[in-house]
Design a protein around this motif. Structure first.
Motif, mmCIF file in Angstrom:
data_model
loop_
_atom_site.group_PDB
_atom_site.id
_atom_site.type_symbol
_atom_site.label_atom_id
_atom_site.label_comp_id
_atom_site.label_asym_id
_atom_site.label_seq_id
_atom_site.Cartn_x
_atom_site.Cartn_y
_atom_site.Cartn_z
ATOM 1 N N MET A 189 0.818 -1.203 0.000
ATOM 2 C CA MET A 189 0.000 0.000 0.000
ATOM 3 C C MET A 189 0.863 1.269 0.000
ATOM 4 O O MET A 189 1.785 1.404 0.788
ATOM 5 C CB MET A 189 -0.910 -0.008 1.229
ATOM 6 C CG MET A 189 -1.861 1.175 1.308
ATOM 7 S SD MET A 189 -3.102 1.135 0.007
ATOM 8 C CE MET A 189 -4.175 -0.186 0.611
ATOM 9 N N ASP A 190 0.529 2.204 -0.856
ATOM 10 C CA ASP A 190 1.118 3.540 -0.845
ATOM 11 C C ASP A 190 0.264 4.387 0.093
ATOM 12 O O ASP A 190 -0.867 4.758 -0.219
ATOM 13 C CB ASP A 190 1.100 4.119 -2.267
ATOM 14 C CG ASP A 190 1.750 5.492 -2.339
ATOM 15 O OD1 ASP A 190 1.644 6.256 -1.357
ATOM 16 O OD2 ASP A 190 2.349 5.807 -3.380
ATOM 17 N N GLU A 191 0.838 4.704 1.276
ATOM 18 C CA GLU A 191 0.072 5.387 2.332
ATOM 19 C C GLU A 191 -0.531 6.692 1.842
ATOM 20 O O GLU A 191 -1.715 6.976 2.045
ATOM 21 C CB GLU A 191 1.015 5.688 3.516
ATOM 22 C CG GLU A 191 0.593 5.036 4.801
ATOM 23 C CD GLU A 191 1.528 5.418 5.939
ATOM 24 O OE1 GLU A 191 1.014 5.959 6.925
ATOM 25 O OE2 GLU A 191 2.728 5.190 5.814
ATOM 26 N N LYS A 192 0.312 7.508 1.234
ATOM 27 C CA LYS A 192 -0.139 8.834 0.812
ATOM 28 C C LYS A 192 -1.277 8.730 -0.202
ATOM 29 O O LYS A 192 -2.303 9.418 -0.091
ATOM 30 C CB LYS A 192 1.045 9.595 0.220
ATOM 31 C CG LYS A 192 0.776 11.066 -0.031
ATOM 32 C CD LYS A 192 2.042 11.775 -0.468
ATOM 33 C CE LYS A 192 1.765 13.255 -0.748
ATOM 34 N NZ LYS A 192 2.980 13.957 -1.212
ATOM 35 N N PHE A 194 -3.295 6.227 -0.618
ATOM 36 C CA PHE A 194 -4.495 5.662 0.016
ATOM 37 C C PHE A 194 -5.308 6.758 0.712
ATOM 38 O O PHE A 194 -6.524 6.864 0.535
ATOM 39 C CB PHE A 194 -4.099 4.587 1.036
ATOM 40 C CG PHE A 194 -5.222 4.210 1.959
ATOM 41 C CD1 PHE A 194 -6.282 3.449 1.509
ATOM 42 C CD2 PHE A 194 -5.230 4.656 3.279
ATOM 43 C CE1 PHE A 194 -7.329 3.113 2.357
ATOM 44 C CE2 PHE A 194 -6.270 4.336 4.122
ATOM 45 C CZ PHE A 194 -7.326 3.556 3.665
ATOM 46 N N PHE A 195 -4.627 7.605 1.513
ATOM 47 C CA PHE A 195 -5.374 8.623 2.245
ATOM 48 C C PHE A 195 -5.908 9.718 1.317
ATOM 49 O O PHE A 195 -6.944 10.315 1.587
ATOM 50 C CB PHE A 195 -4.506 9.219 3.362
ATOM 51 C CG PHE A 195 -4.464 8.358 4.598
ATOM 52 C CD1 PHE A 195 -5.527 8.342 5.480
ATOM 53 C CD2 PHE A 195 -3.381 7.538 4.853
ATOM 54 C CE1 PHE A 195 -5.503 7.543 6.618
ATOM 55 C CE2 PHE A 195 -3.348 6.732 5.975
ATOM 56 C CZ PHE A 195 -4.416 6.730 6.867
ATOM 57 N N LEU A 240 -6.961 -0.185 10.238
ATOM 58 C CA LEU A 240 -5.843 0.468 9.551
ATOM 59 C C LEU A 240 -4.510 0.163 10.225
ATOM 60 O O LEU A 240 -3.478 0.014 9.554
ATOM 61 C CB LEU A 240 -6.064 1.984 9.518
ATOM 62 C CG LEU A 240 -7.223 2.487 8.653
ATOM 63 C CD1 LEU A 240 -7.396 3.989 8.826
ATOM 64 C CD2 LEU A 240 -7.011 2.141 7.175
ATOM 65 N N HIS A 243 -2.816 -2.905 9.215
ATOM 66 C CA HIS A 243 -2.168 -2.803 7.902
ATOM 67 C C HIS A 243 -1.133 -1.683 7.881
ATOM 68 O O HIS A 243 -0.756 -1.184 6.822
ATOM 69 C CB HIS A 243 -3.225 -2.566 6.815
ATOM 70 C CG HIS A 243 -4.165 -3.726 6.642
ATOM 71 N ND1 HIS A 243 -5.291 -3.883 7.420
ATOM 72 C CD2 HIS A 243 -4.137 -4.797 5.808
ATOM 73 C CE1 HIS A 243 -5.927 -4.981 7.068
ATOM 74 N NE2 HIS A 243 -5.247 -5.565 6.102
ATOM 75 N N GLN A 244 -0.652 -1.271 9.098
ATOM 76 C CA GLN A 244 0.408 -0.271 9.262
ATOM 77 C C GLN A 244 0.091 1.071 8.601
ATOM 78 O O GLN A 244 0.968 1.797 8.150
ATOM 79 C CB GLN A 244 1.738 -0.800 8.700
ATOM 80 C CG GLN A 244 2.425 -1.831 9.558
ATOM 81 C CD GLN A 244 1.770 -3.193 9.460
ATOM 82 O OE1 GLN A 244 1.564 -3.693 8.368
ATOM 83 N NE2 GLN A 244 1.449 -3.770 10.586
ATOM 84 N N LEU A 245 -1.201 1.422 8.532
ATOM 85 C CA LEU A 245 -1.605 2.713 7.977
ATOM 86 C C LEU A 245 -1.982 3.711 9.064
ATOM 87 O O LEU A 245 -2.225 4.883 8.786
ATOM 88 C CB LEU A 245 -2.787 2.530 7.018
ATOM 89 C CG LEU A 245 -2.455 1.724 5.754
ATOM 90 C CD1 LEU A 245 -3.720 1.388 4.994
ATOM 91 C CD2 LEU A 245 -1.507 2.508 4.853
ATOM 92 N N LEU A 259 -1.662 9.069 13.426
ATOM 93 C CA LEU A 259 -1.309 9.019 12.007
ATOM 94 C C LEU A 259 0.109 9.538 11.872
ATOM 95 O O LEU A 259 0.556 10.370 12.674
ATOM 96 C CB LEU A 259 -2.249 9.904 11.185
ATOM 97 C CG LEU A 259 -3.727 9.482 11.154
ATOM 98 C CD1 LEU A 259 -4.561 10.615 10.587
ATOM 99 C CD2 LEU A 259 -3.913 8.220 10.349
ATOM 100 N N ILE A 263 1.261 12.121 6.830
ATOM 101 C CA ILE A 263 -0.150 11.911 6.481
ATOM 102 C C ILE A 263 -1.018 12.964 7.143
ATOM 103 O O ILE A 263 -1.953 13.506 6.530
ATOM 104 C CB ILE A 263 -0.594 10.491 6.897
ATOM 105 C CG1 ILE A 263 0.264 9.436 6.187
ATOM 106 C CG2 ILE A 263 -2.069 10.284 6.613
ATOM 107 C CD1 ILE A 263 0.255 9.543 4.683
#
Length: 1004
Positions: A189-192, A194-195, A240, A243-245, A259, A263
């Motif tokens: 997952m690309d955190e940035k 995703f949000f 979240l 999944h380390q988000l 967060l 993010i």
């Protein structure tokens, strides 16, 4: 262009000529084909196992294993089962042969001799077949992967939505599939990204919730639930976090959502675009209210200041008041107050008050402007609570800046009234803080020691009962100031110890400065001048040179330094110190300190026969004090004035001022200056011929000094003791005076009560005698003479019978011979001392009478060293760490090296050397521990290394150093220390096994 994948072809034939011919044909026309050759079926099978073969041409007729059997074995193994196989025959293949070939997996045949064109055509066909099969495989894999990824995204997103909403509605299905095509792979997952999708593609409640929460610096779970438009925001963050988000954590029993800062910054930017100003303000106010209910004022103010809600900020200041001034004020609240624009703060009393408090806690000069503005604002709107809290902070201004003394004195009654009216409505912490400030006002403005005692009796007990450490610290500080003003130094020491012990947990600059100022004053007033310089360094490290100059601290320290120099007879240096202090612009603004410095300069000039300018300074200083006001502090000015007029020979005028000072002292029930007033009055009345009054004051002087049990008083000088000595008639009074003379002037009294200088005896690091400016090294006399002197040093009361000395030094000699030896050695010692110190040696210092040899009127460093460690141990048992440290630093000044360093010792002397060395090691270890408690690790390390230079294998020192180095994460220093320890153990001939055990015991 990227090069295509290389095609690998296997040729299997037992005829090398055929193989070589085919290889040349292929390499010439099809360079993209890589050719592998084998000359037997077994060799071909081995190559097929090792290499990735794309096709094979196999001769049918080969010895041992023919081509058909080779094909059968290739098809039997999964790795080679799909390789296209072409069989080569010596002639056109018969139907039976073809049937057998097809049965074992061959798909084509070619007859020998092989045509070049036909061979190349067959290979090209084979190559196309392989490429088609590879493309089909890849497409199939991609399709399967896409299906799998889409399923995983659907599963992941549906899990996220279900976590927040509890279930999926039918309307969510279309959204679900849409999001599955938009979001990246959950496994990577690309955190940035995703949000970004979450706050643009997800349902509105999700977008709103995330944007609102991003405005909070920290996100407590209960607050998140209150603000959330999602059914179960905790489950969402839990999902979240798996999944380390995001992250969830418990702090002080409360769940928090987190967060990453990157993010949060992204979401905050989106919040500025996606939320209206009104919505952001609502979030701020809702969160601030939630924090205020839990008395988390820093978090509430952080939100309100960030959104520039200054009206709400002032309401928080009003609600919380002095509760905000806890130990983390400087870290949490002060930076927020700094962000409030001055243009806004001047319009509001509460904002002005906290701007002033900020300036006060940083000891800035503009504190008065802000606090007086706040006072006026509260006065205009008739806000008694605001007035009371402002008055409680204005108390500090005369203490640090010497300004507004009369103003604060005039407002003291209002302060008392407002406190009495609001006492029952205040929170305990705030009430105790205001009580502390009121106590300072009563002490320094009104000089009402009875009122201070009442405040302490009530409020210190409450602070202890409620276990409020910061308030205990402040009230113990007040108690120390109060006891200091009474001249009760033991109580002052005890209270200051309690305050300092709490200070490590909750100190801040303002109170720290007061603590260390009181410590300096206590040392100065009790005559413990050896520790005063060290305490000044501690004060300087606390508030720095600039802050000292911005306040009256620098001037006060200069005043104390000049007084100390005067006591030591250094009048010119004292004058220079005062002159420098008076040139400081801040001293000019601090009228209280200016008055004291001017009067001190006048006294010093009078002692130096500068009469006219002395009177000018004296009268100017007195008038300044009258202008400033000061009540109880006026006593010190009158003491200085009286002693100055005495030095000028105006004894009647001196008596008048000193009598006024004594009356003022009694009025305020203070005893800080009373001993000095009695002493100077005694000598002044004696000079006036009033012997009865002089005798009365002498008696009062000695009674007060004896009761105080401290051989010092303010106003003490060498000239004063010279005047007092003829007036001292009683033996016990002479004993008291002699103790004072020995401590501060290095003089004693002989049998005729005449002053004589003390003989200084140095045994630590050298063997030397000093008398005034003269010194005498004992290596100038013989061994026996030195032994006699050493025995006197170690003897009880420094006195031994001649017989005892003879028995120790010449145990085997006849008595007559031993006596002759003693007489010779003693005579040589006495004559050597007389050569340097004069003929009074045998009368005052080395005295032989009635068969006893005595060392008198001597100050011996080893005696002081042992007394200091005894004092340190005594205070250590009572947790008086400040006094422990002072005793240990005193030992540091005394230590010049080992006992009688460089001299061969015998008898009991080696034991004495070892004993003193062990005391030195104990002192270093204890002092390092105290420094370590204050996080002064570098200084502690330096001291411990001094100990290692004495005893390299001292395991206690090694352990302390290891702990310090590990705290500093200095692995190199740890390794070097252990290497040196190992070498030192080897030098002392420890066995290798013992060394390993010792090092292992240290945790290495």
């Amino acid at each position: 262009m990227e090069r295509e994948r290389q095609f690998t072809l296997l040729l299997v034939d037992d005829n090398p000529t055929n193989v070589l011919l085919l290889v040349k044909i292929i390499e010439f026309d099809l360079p993209e084909v890589r050719v592998l050759t084998a000359f037997s079926a077994a060799e071909g099978l081995a190559l097929a196992e090792q290499e990735n073969i794309d096709g094979a041409f196999i001769d049918v007729q080969m010895p041992q294993m023919d081509g058909l059997e080779m094909c059968r074995q290739l098809r039997a193994k999964p790795r080679t089962a799909t390789i296209p196989l072409v069989l080569m025959t010596a002639h056109v293949a018969a139907p039976k042969m073809r049937a057998e070939g097809l049965e074992v997996g061959a798909y084509d045949f070619i007859s020998q001799p092989i045509s070049n064109i036909e061979m190349l055509a067959r290979i090209k066909v084979m190559l196309r077949l392989c490429q088609d099969e590879q493309r089909a495989t890849e497409q199939s894999q991609q399709l399967q992967q896409q299906i799998q990824e889409h399923s995983e995204r659907l599963r992941w997103i549906s899990g996220l939505l279900i976590s927040g909403n509890g279930s999926l509605a039918e309307t969510d299905q279309q959204l679900l599939h849409h999001l599955a095509t938009q979001l990246p792979d959950p496994a990577n997952m690309d955190e940035k990204k995703f949000f970004e999708k979450l706050v643009t593609e997800f349902p509105l409640p999700w977008r709103q919730t995330l944007l609102k929460l991003s405005l909070l610096d920290s996100i407590p779970l209960p607050l998140a639930k209150k603000m959330s438009e999602i059914a179960d925001v905790e489950a969402v963050f839990d999902y979240l976090s798996r999944h380390q988000l995001a992250f969830t954590e418990k702090l002080d029993g409360e769940g928090y959502l987190f967060l990453r800062q990157e993010i949060k910054n992204l979401l905050r930017q989106k919040a500025k675009e996606g939320l209206s100003e009104k919505e952001r303000q609502q979030v701020c106010i809702l969160a601030a209210d939630w924090y205020l209910q839990r008395q988390d004022y820093a978090a509430a103010l952080g939100l309100l200041v960030a959104e520039e809600q200054y009206t709400a900020v002032s309401q928080v200041f009003n609600q919380a008041g002095l509760l905000l001034l806890n130990h983390n004020y400087s870290l949490c609240i002060a930076p927020l107050v700094e962000k409030i624009p001055a243009s806004v703060a001047v319009t509001c009393g509460w904002l002005s008050l906290f701007k002033g408090i900020n300036a006060l806690h940083r000891l800035l000069f503009d504190v008065d402007d802000w606090l007086e503005l706040a006072y006026r604002k509260f006065q205009e709107i008739n806000d008694p609570r605001g007035q009371l809290l402002t008055l409680s902070q204005q108390v500090y201004q005369p203490l640090f800046w010497g300004r507004s003394f009369n103003r604060e004195l005039k407002r003291l009654k209002l302060f008392q009234l407002l406190f009495a009216e609001q006492l029952n409505d205040m929170e305990p912490v705030e009430r105790l803080k205001v009580a502390f400030s009121l106590g300072l006002a009563e002490l320094y403005f009104a000089g009402d020691l009875t009122a201070v005692e009442e405040i302490l009796t009530i409020n210190l007990a409450q602070a202890q009962q409620l276990q409020l450490s910061e308030q205990q610290m402040e009230l113990n500080l007040l108690r120390s100031m109060y006891a200091l003003q009474q001249g009760r130094f033991l109580v002052a020491h005890t209270a200051l110890e309690h305050a300092l012990s709490i200070r490590s947990a909750c100190g801040y600059l303002l109170v720290d400065s007061l603590l260390y100022l009181v410590a300096c004053s206590l040392l100065h007033d009790s005559g413990q001048l050896d520790g005063l310089q060290r305490q000044r360094q501690v004060l300087s490290s606390c508030c720095g040179h600039e802050m000292q100059k911005n306040t009256g601290i620098s001037a006060l320290l200069s005043y104390q330094t000049a007084c100390q120099l005067l006591l030591q007879g250094e009048k010119q240096k004292a004058l220079e110190t005062v002159a420098v202090a008076l040139l400081d612009g801040q001293t000019v603004n601090n009228l209280q300190m200016q008055s004291q410095l001017l009067q001190l300069r006048g006294w010093l000039k009078a002692l130096s026969d500068q009469d006219p300018s002395a009177l000018s300074d004296l009268e100017t200083g007195l008038q300044l004090r009258r202008d400033v006001g000061g009540g109880i502090h006026y006593v010190e000015n009158l003491l200085l004035a009286g002693s100055t007029y005495f030095a000028l020979g105006q004894f009647e005028r001196a008596s008048q001022l000193l009598t006024e000072g004594l009356a003022t002292s009694k009025k305020y029930k203070e005893e800080r200056y009373r001993i000095g007033l009695h002493a100077w009055l005694a000598v002044a009345r004696a000079r006036c011929g009033d012997t009865a009054a002089a005798a009365e004051h002498v008696c009062c002087f000695y009674e007060c000094l004896k009761r105080r049990r401290v051989p010092f008083f303010l106003g003490l000088t060498r000239e004063l003791t010279d005047e007092l000595l003829p007036l001292t008639k009683l033996n016990w009074q002479r004993i008291v005076l002699e103790t004072l003379l020995q401590k501060h002037f290095l003089t004693s009294l002989d049998e005729n009560y005449q002053q004589i200088p003390l003989l200084k005896v140095s045994c630590l690091g050298k063997f030397q005698l000093s008398l005034g400016q003269e010194t005498f090294e004992l290596n100038q006399v013989g061994v026996t003479s030195r032994q006699i002197f050493t025995l006197l040093i170690m003897a009880p009361n420094h006195s031994l019978s001649i017989e005892s000395m003879m028995g120790r030094l010449w145990p085997e000699s006849p008595q007559n011979k031993a006596r002759n030896n003693f007489d010779t050695a003693h005579s040589r010692l006495r004559r050597a001392m007389e050569k340097h110190f004069g003929q009074n040696v045998k009368r005052h210092y080395l005295i032989l009478e009635k068969g006893m040899l005595s060392l008198r009127h001597a100050q011996i460093d080893t005696v002081e060293f042992v007394a200091a460690i005894d004092s340190a141990r005594y205070h250590l048992q009572r947790d008086n760490f400040w006094q422990v440290e002072r005793a240990l630093w005193g030992m540091e000044q005394l230590w010049g090296g080992e006992f009688l360093s460089g001299y061969d010792l015998d008898g009991e002397l080696p034991l004495q050397r070892e004993r003193l060395t062990q005391l030195r090691l104990e002192q270093l270890c204890l002092l390092a521990q105290l420094l370590q408690r204050r996080q002064q690790r570098d200084e502690a390390i330096k001291l411990l290394h001094k100990g290692l230079s004495i005893e390299p294998t001292h395991d206690g020192i090694i352990s302390q150093l290891l702990l310090l180095y590990r705290q500093q994460q200095d692995s190199r220093a740890v390794g070097l220390l252990l290497d040196n320890y190992r070498i030192a153990l080897q030098r002392e001939e420890y066995e290798a096994e013992e060394i390993a055990e010792l090092i292992e015991a240290l945790g290495a």
